[in-house]
Design an enzyme around this catalytic site. Structure first.
Site, PDB file in Angstrom:
ATOM      1  N   HIS A 165       0.821  -1.208   0.000  1.00  0.00           N
ATOM      2  CA  HIS A 165       0.000   0.000   0.000  1.00  0.00           C
ATOM      3  C   HIS A 165       0.858   1.263   0.000  1.00  0.00           C
ATOM      4  O   HIS A 165       0.382   2.343  -0.379  1.00  0.00           O
ATOM      5  CB  HIS A 165      -0.921  -0.006   1.234  1.00  0.00           C
ATOM      6  N   ALA A 166       2.102   1.167   0.397  1.00  0.00           N
ATOM      7  CA  ALA A 166       2.988   2.331   0.342  1.00  0.00           C
ATOM      8  C   ALA A 166       3.208   2.788  -1.095  1.00  0.00           C
ATOM      9  O   ALA A 166       3.528   3.952  -1.345  1.00  0.00           O
ATOM     10  CB  ALA A 166       4.334   2.012   0.996  1.00  0.00           C
TER      11      ALA A 166
END
Length: 472
Positions: free
Chosen positions: A139-140
């Site tokens: 998700h980064a």
């Protein structure tokens, strides 16, 4: 060198062995459309070819003790496609249960931060002759919009391999010089007070306006106002997955008849599914569940002191209709509740969450995650919201993934301490696909949720048909 925004980096800081911060996608493919026939080695080679024009798949994290700000993305100069693409067979008999169990096991593994933060599992041995793809990205590096964009670049309208954009091929950015990394990080930290000066006046009025709206019944539910259920406790790293599809034509029939939106239909069916699921477990609360709905803010303008980053998303809270016992009444009520939440959310600053995330220090966020997640005492574990529900619109045309015709796509988001269930629906070529991922401790078997979703949708269709019969 591209620096992560505070919101991007927060997904790194909040990650632990139990709280894994990657998003996944399960694709079922027809290999019969692949030019020359399907072979794993050919699929991997074609993926490697396309990635030469997709820098996002070749970047990895870089940091240094001299860096005072969030980490940066740099080119992985030793990128190896074989370290990211894996081949595995589903256990016999190769049905949806076996596929879901295998994907749940994969989803429970952390991504290796020394490499670009993604991987693909090619799953063979399905009973119907198809192959499946389990794609995982941290998700980064992606949110819903950017993740869909990357997947779209791996798709085409025909089975033939597309030509690559020559302007994107072999554009290596190299590493990050220590001095440049330290200087840029120091500059950003020194500018933070300027951000705070502009941020405080935008933030202070929010709780006052929220309270004022609440007084007249025009506010979305506040954080920590959700009822407690067994879904809302600390989670482990083990996952459980289930998925299903319903005809998109049925969803549109319901939408048109009742004068609501597709998202209202989805939330009403999810409410019915959660009501049945919790009732069967003997823990249906009188108070309605509160869902957190991710909202894209990619169109919002950013200020000069806000890092661009990848994640451009905020969250909207809404009360579900788990407190209402009939499908049609749930749908009519959800329309009003969602409208209230949307109106209130539209009043908020799109960049408020992203702006505050810029100040997120890794050590404090990691400590907070441990304190919140590593306890099972209810009084020390307040419920922010009950579950995450996402509705992602997709293409309504046939697509091919690396030459194989896509049969179905099921996005699967992360689960968090305090909210161990994530439901994502994705519309694609005439179907509405629902993917459910949960902490296995809290939801050992999520299949009853998707089956209840199907039943609730069927009940709404039956109500439409019955109304048509009466009118006739």
């Amino acid at each position: 060198m591209e620096r992560l925004s505070g919101l991007d980096a927060s997904f790194l800081y909040l990650e632990s062995r139990s709280q894994l911060m990657h998003v996944s996608g399960l694709l079922e493919l027809d290999p019969g459309t692949v030019e020359g026939g399907y072979r794993f080695e050919d699929l991997r080679s074609e993926l490697a070819r396309r990635i030469t024009a997709m820098p996002a798949f070749r970047r990895k994290l870089h940091d240094s003790v001299a860096n005072l700000d969030h980490p940066v993305w740099v080119e992985d100069e030793s990128f190896d496609i074989e370290a990211h693409v894996h081949r595995i067979a589903v256990p016999a008999p190769g049905g949806e249960q076996e596929l879901a169990d295998l994907c749940a096991h994969i989803a429970g593994q952390a991504l290796d931060r020394s490499k670009p933060l993604w991987e693909m599992w090619v799953i063979e041995g399905l009973a119907d002759g198809r192959i499946a793809i389990m794609m995982r990205m941290h998700h980064a590096g992606v949110d819903g919009v950017t993740g869909a964009g990357l997947m779209a670049q791996l798709c085409s309208l025909t089975p033939e391999p597309p030509a690559l954009d020559p302007s994107m091929v072999d554009k290596s950015t190299g590493g990050a010089p220590l001095l440049a990394l330290a200087a840029d990080g120091a500059k950003n930290v020194l500018l933070r007070p300027l951000s705070l000066v502009s941020l405080l006046p935008r933030t202070v009025p929010v709780p006052v306006r929220w309270w004022t709206r609440s007084r007249r019944g025009a506010a979305m539910p506040a954080p920590f106002s959700a009822p407690r259920t067994s879904l809302n406790s600390s989670i482990t790293g083990h996952r459980a997955i289930a998925f299903a599809s319903v005809p998109l034509a049925d969803v549109k029939k319901i939408k048109d008849h009742f004068g609501v939106k597709v998202n209202d239909v989805v939330l009403a069916a999810c409410s019915g599914a959660m009501r049945e699921f919790l009732h069967d477990r003997g823990e249906l609360p009188e108070q309605p569940l509160v869902a957190m709905i991710p909202v894209s803010v990619h169109e919002a303008e950013i200020g000069a002191t806000l890092t661009e980053g990848t994640n451009k998303v905020t969250g909207m809270f809404t009360r579900m209709t788990t407190d209402i016992d009939t499908p049609v009444a749930r749908l009519e009520a959800i329309r009003e509740r969602v409208a209230t939440s949307k109106e209130h959310h539209g009043e908020l600053d799109d960049n408020l969450l992203r702006s505050w995330a810029q100040f997120a220090p890794a050590s404090i966020m990691q400590l907070g995650a441990r304190l919140y997640g590593d306890n099972n005492l209810p009084e020390l574990h307040p419920v922010i919201y009950n579950l995450v529900i996402s509705n992602v619109p997709g293409p309504d045309i046939p697509l091919y993934f690396l030459g194989a015709r896509i049969h179905s796509m099921y996005p699967l988001g992360p689960v968090f301490h305090g909210a161990g269930l994530n439901v994502t629906v994705f519309s694609q070529e005439g179907t509405l696909n629902i993917g459910v991922i949960a902490c296995k401790k809290q939801v050992p078997d999520p299949w009853p949720i998707v089956r209840a979703f199907e039943r609730d949708m069927a009940a709404l269709v039956a109500a439409v048909d019955a109304a048509g019969t009466e009118e006739g």
